[in-house]
Structures are given as C-alpha cells and as structure tokens.
Scaffold this motif. Structure first.
Motif, PDB file in Angstrom:
ATOM      1  N   ASP A 141       0.651  -1.212   0.064  1.00 21.95           N
ATOM      2  CA  ASP A 141       0.027   0.016   0.191  1.00 21.95           C
ATOM      3  C   ASP A 141       0.662   1.492   0.084  1.00 21.95           C
ATOM      4  N   ALA A 142       1.699   1.475   0.514  1.00 22.44           N
ATOM      5  CA  ALA A 142       2.898   2.425   1.204  1.00 22.44           C
ATOM      6  C   ALA A 142       3.508   2.481  -0.173  1.00 22.44           C
ATOM      7  N   TYR A 143       4.054   1.106  -1.216  1.00 17.72           N
ATOM      8  CA  TYR A 143       4.984   1.461  -1.908  1.00 17.72           C
ATOM      9  C   TYR A 143       4.027   2.134  -3.087  1.00 17.72           C
ATOM     10  N   TRP A 144       2.145   1.801  -3.404  1.00 17.57           N
ATOM     11  CA  TRP A 144       2.170   1.929  -4.613  1.00 17.57           C
ATOM     12  C   TRP A 144       1.404   3.247  -3.999  1.00 17.57           C
ATOM     13  N   ARG A 145       1.288   4.092  -3.171  1.00 16.42           N
ATOM     14  CA  ARG A 145       1.325   5.292  -3.315  1.00 16.42           C
ATOM     15  C   ARG A 145       1.865   5.880  -3.164  1.00 16.42           C
ATOM     16  N   SER A 146       3.408   5.730  -3.773  1.00 11.91           N
ATOM     17  CA  SER A 146       4.729   6.581  -3.758  1.00 11.91           C
ATOM     18  C   SER A 146       4.543   6.265  -5.420  1.00 11.91           C
ATOM     19  N   VAL A 147       4.308   5.711  -5.845  1.00  9.14           N
ATOM     20  CA  VAL A 147       4.236   5.014  -6.929  1.00  9.14           C
ATOM     21  C   VAL A 147       3.245   6.119  -7.785  1.00  9.14           C
ATOM     22  N   VAL A 148       2.712   6.291  -7.543  1.00  8.25           N
ATOM     23  CA  VAL A 148       1.367   7.314  -7.819  1.00  8.25           C
ATOM     24  C   VAL A 148       1.599   8.467  -7.498  1.00  8.25           C
TER      25      VAL A 148
END
Length: 74
Positions: A52-59
C-alpha cells in the motif's frame, strides 16, 4: 561481461559467513536496505514490503512527473 547468481541459505546473523558475503556483495547496511529480518507487513508479501505504501509512492511520483511534463509544454 560475466554474470553470476548467488543463492544464500541459512543464518544471516551479524558476523556470520552469509552476513559477511552480503556486506561484500551489497553494502554494510544490506539488512536495512533489503528488509531482511523485518516483519511481514501483509500476508503473502516479502518481509518489510508494504504494498500500500509502495503504490502510494508510485502514484505520487507519477503525479509529479506528469505535472512537470505539463509545465514544460506551456
């Protein structure tokens, strides 16, 4: 160019042969960088990986990138 794959199995305690090898191959703080010995944050994921944290950073990076591109085209 030579390429190699190193499989490591067993203890990664500080000072162990595996720890010494990984310090040589990666860097001294390899455990922190790779998440070794970190807790599993979400079932089915590697230790230390929070999808979840990783994909928030990608977005967020994508938003910044598109914003920069829009500003350059003005």
């Amino acid at each position: 160019m030579a390429s190699k794959v190193v499989f490591i199995n067993g203890s990664v305690e500080d000072g162990s042969p595996n720890d010494t090898l990984l310090r040589h191959l990666c860097r001294d703080d390899w455990k922190a960088v790779l998440g070794c010995e970190a807790p599993v944050l979400k079932q089915g994921c590697s230790p230390g990986y929070d999808p979840d944290a990783y994909w928030r950073s990608v977005v967020e990076r994508e938003r910044q990138w598109t914003s920069m591109l829009k500003q350059q085209s003005i």
